[in-house]
Design a protein around this motif. Structure first.
Motif, PDB file in Angstrom:
ATOM      1  N   GLY A  67       2.568  -8.149  -3.786  1.00 17.53           N
ATOM      2  CA  GLY A  67       2.601  -7.266  -2.569  1.00 17.53           C
ATOM      3  C   GLY A  67       0.871  -7.282  -2.066  1.00 17.53           C
ATOM      4  N   ASP A  68       1.258  -6.008  -1.017  1.00 10.34           N
ATOM      5  CA  ASP A  68      -0.559  -5.308  -0.537  1.00 10.34           C
ATOM      6  C   ASP A  68      -0.387  -4.510  -1.676  1.00 10.34           C
ATOM      7  N   ALA A  69       0.602  -4.140  -3.097  1.00  8.17           N
ATOM      8  CA  ALA A  69       0.639  -3.264  -3.739  1.00  8.17           C
ATOM      9  C   ALA A  69      -0.846  -3.562  -4.953  1.00  8.17           C
ATOM     10  N   GLY A  70      -0.471  -4.891  -4.656  1.00  4.22           N
ATOM     11  CA  GLY A  70      -1.368  -5.656  -6.068  1.00  4.22           C
ATOM     12  C   GLY A  70      -2.682  -5.212  -5.898  1.00  4.22           C
ATOM     13  N   PRO A  71      -3.339  -5.338  -4.675  1.00  6.95           N
ATOM     14  CA  PRO A  71      -5.192  -4.678  -4.885  1.00  6.95           C
ATOM     15  C   PRO A  71      -5.027  -3.660  -4.626  1.00  6.95           C
ATOM     16  N   VAL A  72      -4.131  -2.131  -4.548  1.00 11.12           N
ATOM     17  CA  VAL A  72      -4.309  -1.172  -5.191  1.00 11.12           C
ATOM     18  C   VAL A  72      -4.302  -0.961  -6.182  1.00 11.12           C
ATOM     19  N   ILE A  73      -3.500  -0.851  -7.218  1.00 10.14           N
ATOM     20  CA  ILE A  73      -3.208  -0.755  -8.746  1.00 10.14           C
ATOM     21  C   ILE A  73      -4.209  -2.333  -9.052  1.00 10.14           C
ATOM     22  N   GLU A  74      -4.668  -2.836  -8.933  1.00 11.09           N
ATOM     23  CA  GLU A  74      -6.117  -3.814  -9.547  1.00 11.09           C
ATOM     24  C   GLU A  74      -7.403  -2.463  -9.469  1.00 11.09           C
ATOM     25  N   ALA A  75      -7.515  -1.990  -8.328  1.00 13.37           N
ATOM     26  CA  ALA A  75      -8.299  -1.173  -7.914  1.00 13.37           C
ATOM     27  C   ALA A  75      -8.572   0.120  -9.100  1.00 13.37           C
ATOM     28  N   GLY A  76      -7.295   1.077  -9.823  1.00 12.53           N
ATOM     29  CA  GLY A  76      -7.320   1.608  -9.856  1.00 12.53           C
ATOM     30  C   GLY A  76      -6.275   2.833 -10.023  1.00 12.53           C
ATOM     31  N   GLY A  77      -5.716   2.512  -8.322  1.00 13.07           N
ATOM     32  CA  GLY A  77      -5.212   3.820  -7.703  1.00 13.07           C
ATOM     33  C   GLY A  77      -5.272   3.549  -6.608  1.00 13.07           C
ATOM     34  N   ILE A  78      -5.057   4.727  -5.468  1.00 12.08           N
ATOM     35  CA  ILE A  78      -5.193   4.638  -3.889  1.00 12.08           C
ATOM     36  C   ILE A  78      -6.286   5.350  -3.034  1.00 12.08           C
ATOM     37  N   PHE A  79      -6.488   6.774  -4.767  1.00 11.47           N
ATOM     38  CA  PHE A  79      -7.888   6.725  -4.402  1.00 11.47           C
ATOM     39  C   PHE A  79      -9.421   5.745  -4.975  1.00 11.47           C
ATOM     40  N   ALA A  80      -9.339   5.083  -6.018  1.00 11.18           N
ATOM     41  CA  ALA A  80     -10.122   4.138  -6.326  1.00 11.18           C
ATOM     42  C   ALA A  80     -10.589   2.560  -5.236  1.00 11.18           C
ATOM     43  N   TYR A  81      -9.380   2.572  -4.720  1.00 13.60           N
ATOM     44  CA  TYR A  81      -9.088   1.322  -3.200  1.00 13.60           C
ATOM     45  C   TYR A  81      -9.711   1.869  -2.461  1.00 13.60           C
ATOM     46  N   ALA A  82      -9.761   3.064  -1.556  1.00 14.36           N
ATOM     47  CA  ALA A  82     -10.006   3.536  -0.737  1.00 14.36           C
ATOM     48  C   ALA A  82     -11.632   3.749  -0.956  1.00 14.36           C
ATOM     49  N   ARG A  83     -12.388   4.209  -2.079  1.00 10.24           N
ATOM     50  CA  ARG A  83     -13.485   4.425  -2.252  1.00 10.24           C
ATOM     51  C   ARG A  83     -14.177   2.861  -1.989  1.00 10.24           C
ATOM     52  N   LYS A  84     -13.629   2.050  -3.036  1.00  9.88           N
ATOM     53  CA  LYS A  84     -14.349   0.241  -3.200  1.00  9.88           C
ATOM     54  C   LYS A  84     -13.816  -0.227  -1.477  1.00  9.88           C
TER      55      LYS A  84
END
Length: 258
Positions: free
Chosen positions: A232-249
């Motif tokens: 689900g939606d957790a996939g892109p967060v993990i792919e980005a490298g974690g929650i903070f990396a996802y928020a930055r990207k």
């Protein structure tokens, strides 16, 4: 002993008067003392021209999205390699014992050392070790477990140690909630759930492939396929490298370069 009262006048306030006489004479005292009288008061507003401050409009500026959602799409992502199979209730002390929690993952050297201790807490009944002696990386890129994987303490070192060792994903029948959350927050490993009890049908050393888009695990050693639950939606967060990396990207928070 006698005392005399004199007339006292307060301008624009009140007037108090008494005749010169003895205060011990009730007949005289009652008629000679007058009750204070007050002049009328006129109340004026603090400011006749008072007006409240005009309301100021508040505007919010969001950071521009720096990374399109398509860049973080995991629908075509796959993992391929050897699997390492464990049973039920693998807790965080078995994944990474407390004595190694002094290692700081943000330090590259200590991050690698932390990975070298991944799953070192497993009992001796596991004849095949996750990491060979004198090695820092594992040859097993996929961990397959049973129910309640990652139970125990809330230490985020558990998924970090697996990721540092070289694991890409864990496939388990179910997870302890905190381990699942820590896996997503750190972006170290994909915590995937199986719809069947795969840990009883696969064995350590089997060659497997995980297809995230199809939510499927293929065991090439046995020729069997297994359905997985969608990440689900957790996939892109993990792919980005974690929650903070996802928020930055995705522009939710400023990038570190700004």
């Amino acid at each position: 002993m006698a005392a005399s009262l004199t007339r006292i006048s307060y301008s624009s306030a009140f007037t108090f008067s008494a005749s010169k006489t003895s205060v011990f004479s009730p007949s005289v005292f009652a008629s000679s003392i007058k009750v204070p009288t007050f002049s009328s008061l006129t109340v004026k507003p603090l400011c006749s021209t008072f007006a409240p401050h005009a309301a100021h409009a508040i505007s919010f500026t969001t950071h521009a999205t720096s990374t399109p959602a398509s860049v973080l799409d995991t629908s075509t992502k796959t993992f391929h390699g050897l699997c390492y199979v464990v049973g039920d209730n693998i807790d965080t002390d078995q994944i990474i014992p407390a004595e190694y929690l002094t290692l700081v993952p943000s330090n590259p050297a200590e991050y690698e050392k932390l990975g070298s201790y991944a799953l070192i807490g497993l009992p001796s009944s596991y004849a095949t070790r996750f990491i060979e002696p004198n090695e820092t990386k594992t040859k097993y890129s996929i961990v397959i477990g049973g129910a309640n994987f990652g139970c125990g303490s809330s230490r985020e070192h558990a998924p970090v140690a697996l990721g540092a060792a070289g694991a890409k994903a864990v496939v388990a029948e179910s997870y302890a909630r905190i381990f699942f959350r820590n896996s997503v927050a750190t972006g170290e490993v994909y915590p995937l759930e199986s719809e069947a009890r795969i840990c009883e049908e696969c064995k350590t050393g089997d060659v497997v492939t995980i297809e995230l888009g199809e939510s499927r695990l293929i065991n090439h050693s046995t020729g069997k396929e297994y359905k997985l639950k969608s990440i689900g939606d957790a996939g892109p967060v993990i792919e980005a490298g974690g929650i903070f990396a996802y928020a930055r990207k995705t522009g939710m928070i400023p990038s570190q370069s700004n």
